[in-house]
Scaffold this motif. Structure first.
Motif, PDB file in Angstrom:
ATOM      1  N   GLY A  24       0.778  -1.247   0.000  1.00 15.92           N
ATOM      2  CA  GLY A  24       0.000   0.000   0.000  1.00 15.92           C
ATOM      3  C   GLY A  24       0.803   1.287   0.000  1.00 15.92           C
ATOM      4  N   THR A  26       3.743   3.805  -2.604  1.00 21.40           N
ATOM      5  CA  THR A  26       4.172   4.042  -3.993  1.00 21.40           C
ATOM      6  C   THR A  26       5.517   3.357  -4.249  1.00 21.40           C
ATOM      7  N   THR A  29       8.483   5.065  -2.691  1.00 19.35           N
ATOM      8  CA  THR A  29       8.730   4.793  -1.272  1.00 19.35           C
ATOM      9  C   THR A  29       9.577   3.538  -1.121  1.00 19.35           C
ATOM     10  N   TYR A  38      14.831   6.649   3.398  1.00 17.56           N
ATOM     11  CA  TYR A  38      13.603   6.789   4.175  1.00 17.56           C
ATOM     12  C   TYR A  38      13.478   5.621   5.147  1.00 17.56           C
TER      13      TYR A  38
ATOM     14  N   ILE B  84      -3.496   4.796  -2.847  1.00 15.31           N
ATOM     15  CA  ILE B  84      -2.107   4.617  -2.406  1.00 15.31           C
ATOM     16  C   ILE B  84      -1.339   5.939  -2.522  1.00 15.31           C
ATOM     17  N   GLN B  85      -1.535   6.620  -3.648  1.00 15.34           N
ATOM     18  CA  GLN B  85      -0.848   7.892  -3.878  1.00 15.34           C
ATOM     19  C   GLN B  85      -1.197   8.921  -2.793  1.00 15.34           C
ATOM     20  N   ASP B  88       0.197   7.428   0.834  1.00 13.15           N
ATOM     21  CA  ASP B  88       1.586   7.001   0.959  1.00 13.15           C
ATOM     22  C   ASP B  88       2.267   7.763   2.090  1.00 13.15           C
ATOM     23  N   GLU B  89       2.886   7.058   3.044  1.00 15.06           N
ATOM     24  CA  GLU B  89       3.422   7.718   4.235  1.00 15.06           C
ATOM     25  C   GLU B  89       4.614   8.618   3.920  1.00 15.06           C
ATOM     26  N   ARG B  90       5.419   8.222   2.961  1.00  9.63           N
ATOM     27  CA  ARG B  90       6.574   9.054   2.592  1.00  9.63           C
ATOM     28  C   ARG B  90       6.095  10.372   1.969  1.00  9.63           C
ATOM     29  N   LEU B  93       4.833  12.585   4.676  1.00  3.32           N
ATOM     30  CA  LEU B  93       5.953  13.168   5.424  1.00  3.32           C
ATOM     31  C   LEU B  93       6.525  14.360   4.672  1.00  3.32           C
TER      32      LEU B  93
END
Lengths: 69, 150
Positions: A24, A26, A29, A38, B84-85, B88-90, B93
């Protein structure tokens, strides 16, 4: 933080896109995780480890943190 | 993910509402500009152009998003990719860092402009001062809110 994600992916012939979709996030990431740019959250780390049927410690390298403790 | 299609549909309604408001605003802006003047053709053109331009720009962005959302609602894969886009956690952030750092830079810029304006024009000085105080108040209020929340 260093990880074994790239090695695990290549071993099992999984693309970054497939792994990203499965957990889940990208593809970018996953790239950032593999290059150590990261650090994954606990939830993401758990999802990735579960995907590979391994523990978090088997996928993520905590040796730097152990030196600090 | 289950509630995401419902959220997208609500956003689409919001986008359509905004488009109606934007069209109304553009019409009203044209009508007002015909009946008022700032004393200079250049200034009149600049203010009207800026006001209408913002709404047209926002409308174009909203229409692109509406197209994207409608396409995603009809395709499960696209919907998941969009989800998802967005989550997305990154990416979240990065957005957070941009917001925090960018806000600070903007505050410093407004502060500097306020000081300079104080030597030139009282109206501009007071306007910038009001903007600066409002921005700082918003930052303080949000800081207190999130400290209590987390």
């Amino acid at each position: 933080m260093n990880t074994k994600i790239q090695a695990l992916r290549k071993e099992r012939k999984i693309s970054q896109e497939e792994l990203a979709l499965a957990v889940g996030v990208t593809r970018q990431t996953i790239t950032s995780l593999e290059t150590g740019k990261y650090t994954a959250s606990l939830i993401l780390a758990y999802k990735i480890a579960k995907y590979f049927n391994l523990t978090i410690e088997d996928v993520f390298d905590f040796s730097d943190l152990e030196d600090e403790l | 993910m289950n509630t995401y299609p419902g959220l997208i549909k609500k956003r689409l309604i919001g986008i359509h509402l905004f488009n109606v408001i934007a069209v109304c605003f553009i019409g009203i802006a044209f009508w007002i500009s015909r009946n008022t003047s700032h004393g200079s053709d250049l200034f009149d053109g600049l203010t009207l152009g800026f006001q209408i331009g913002i709404f047209i720009g926002l409308e174009v962005i909203m229409l692109l998003w509406a197209f994207r959302y409608k396409k995603a609602l009809g395709d499960e894969k696209l919907l998941k990719a969009l989800y998802i886009q967005e989550h997305d956690e990154r990416a979240q952030l990065i957005s957070g860092r941009i917001g925090a750092t960018g806000f600070l830079i903007v505050l410093l810029g407004i502060g500097l402009a306020t000081v300079v304006a104080g030597f030139i024009n009282l109206t501009v000085f007071l306007t910038l001062m009001a903007v600066l105080m409002f921005s700082v108040s918003v930052k303080a209020a949000l800081k207190i809110y999130y400290h209590r929340k987390y």
